[in-house]
Design an enzyme around this catalytic site. Structure first.
Site, mmCIF file in Angstrom:
data_model
loop_
_atom_site.group_PDB
_atom_site.id
_atom_site.type_symbol
_atom_site.label_atom_id
_atom_site.label_comp_id
_atom_site.label_asym_id
_atom_site.label_seq_id
_atom_site.Cartn_x
_atom_site.Cartn_y
_atom_site.Cartn_z
ATOM 1 N N HIS A 298 0.893 -1.013 0.048
ATOM 2 C CA HIS A 298 -0.091 0.066 0.111
ATOM 3 C C HIS A 298 0.860 1.276 -0.234
ATOM 4 C CE1 HIS A 298 -3.111 3.044 1.390
ATOM 5 N NE2 HIS A 298 -3.796 2.149 0.794
ATOM 6 N N ASP B 127 -7.944 -4.289 -0.912
ATOM 7 C CA ASP B 127 -8.437 -4.827 -1.968
ATOM 8 C C ASP B 127 -8.186 -6.686 -2.157
ATOM 9 O OD1 ASP B 127 -9.191 -2.663 -3.527
ATOM 10 O OD2 ASP B 127 -7.205 -1.960 -3.622
#
Length: 394
Positions: free
Chosen positions: A264, A321
């Protein structure tokens, strides 16, 4: 050129504070996400999406009566104008759902009685209608492209329940609807990411809320922002036929290939939202008889984390996700609707940021965002280059 401009050039504004906000906070080192002072963990466990939407918009958790009135306003705003339905039916059935969603928001604007309102209350009313109608657009488009008529909203159903009803045409399992509601809570805001900043930048011009939200959807449609969970599910579908998943993951990392859903831009540890989605994937796998998706995702996670740790990359961990992909898939949601569902949730955060931008308390903040660029093109002095007639050019 000032030293300040030099220091932030060509870094995509990473680490550059462009405005104050009271809406959300991230500590990427510790894996902390906070909405209006409340930890995401507590909100995911105890709240609902519409309660969180109220919190983001108003700055405080609602009383029982305030929440009831807010929920009724959302229910009252679910019906799509007929001209929007007509326009959806005229679109090519192969249109990408994000393009359809982005195109639909400006069509909703003329129907909003508060569109010309300049005050905060008018903007909150517009936000409520957008929160109500974004799911309706996504569900209507999915039915229209499949040759079906859009379904009317059911005012007896809660927010996530009604979306699943309008999407599939059958009353959803209460547990699955609750899980989707938690997913919406987890995605509702995430500070100044690309789509949120796009919304705020447009709002800073004093454009109305629908224009700003349209910009946010456009930013989210880009492959570097939204759509990662769609690609995660594509990876899992591919792995369903791979005999040695562990070796596949190792080979990917050895060759410098990306594992979708891992890592991320902000979090240097596991994304706190992924913790809830991971547990949800296990539960949904057992409930729906699709445990292979839970098994595959956890196998990829386990091997990837081990391999990244061996390479001194312990900051690469699953993001939101990674596990939302199998979760949505097991809910029976089409892959190309994963990103629209992100928008259905993030609309609460976008609208909150637009309102904050429009009614910022900081008196020293310019109303209009106007960053500066360093010109590196052709330069012929202050008088400019000599213009030659077209017949003289070689």
């Amino acid at each position: 050129m000032s030293a300040e401009i030099v220091s932030v050039k060509n870094i995509g504004l990473r680490g550059v504070a462009v405005a104050d906000t009271k809406i959300s906070f991230i500590d990427g080192q510790k894996g902390v996400l906070i909405y209006r002072g409340y930890r995401i963990e507590e909100l995911a466990e105890r709240s609902t999406f519409l309660e969180v939407a109220y919190l983001l918009l108003e700055g405080n958790l609602p009383s029982k009566e305030e929440l009831s009135r807010f929920e009724e306003k959302v229910k009252a705003g679910r019906e799509l104008p007929q001209h929007v339905i007509t326009a959806l039916k005229a679109m090519p059935k192969t249109a990408d759902p994000m393009d359809v969603l982005q195109a639909s928001v400006p069509m909703l604007a003329p129907d909003d009685p508060d569109l010309q309102g300049a005050g905060r209350n008018a903007n909150v009313n517009m936000a409520i209608r957008l929160i109500a109608r974004m799911p309706a657009v996504a569900a209507a488009w999915n039915r229209i492209r499949n040759g079906l008529e859009p379904l009317p909203p059911d005012t007896n159903l809660a927010h996530a329940e009604n979306f699943l009803w309008q999407l599939k045409g059958e009353k959803p399992d209460p547990e699955i609807a609750k899980d989707l509601d938690v997913c919406l809570v987890l995605h509702a805001d995430h500070t100044f990411n690309a789509s949120t900043f796009a919304c705020r930048e447009v709002a800073s011009t004093r454009a109305h809320m629908y224009a700003a939200v349209t910009a946010g959807i456009g930013a989210l449609s880009g492959s570097l922002h939204g759509g990662a969970n769609t690609r995660v599910m594509g990876m899992l579908l591919e792995l369903a036929d791979v005999p040695d998943v562990e070796q596949w993951v190792k080979d990917q990392i050895d060759h410098g290939n990306r594992i979708m859903g891992m890592g991320h831009a902000v979090y240097k540890t596991i994304d706190p939202r992924a913790v809830y989605l991971k547990e949800m994937a296990t539960r949904l796998g057992k409930k729906t008889g699709q445990e292979k998706w839970d098994y595959l995702s956890k196998t990829v996670e386990r091997v990837a984390v081990r391999e990244f740790d061996r390479r001194g990359k312990s900051e690469i961990r699953p993001n939101v996700d990674f596990f939302s992909a199998p979760v949505y898939h097991m809910m029976g949601i089409p892959r190309d609707l994963f990103t629209p569902i992100f928008a259905i949730s993030r609309i609460a955060g976008w609208c909150s940021h637009i309102i904050e931008e429009k009614f910022a308390e900081a008196q020293d903040k310019p109303m209009l965002y106007r960053p500066q660029a360093e010109y590196v093109g052709q330069y012929c002095g202050l008088m400019g280059c000599v213009y030659e007639p077209v017949d003289s050019r070689r």
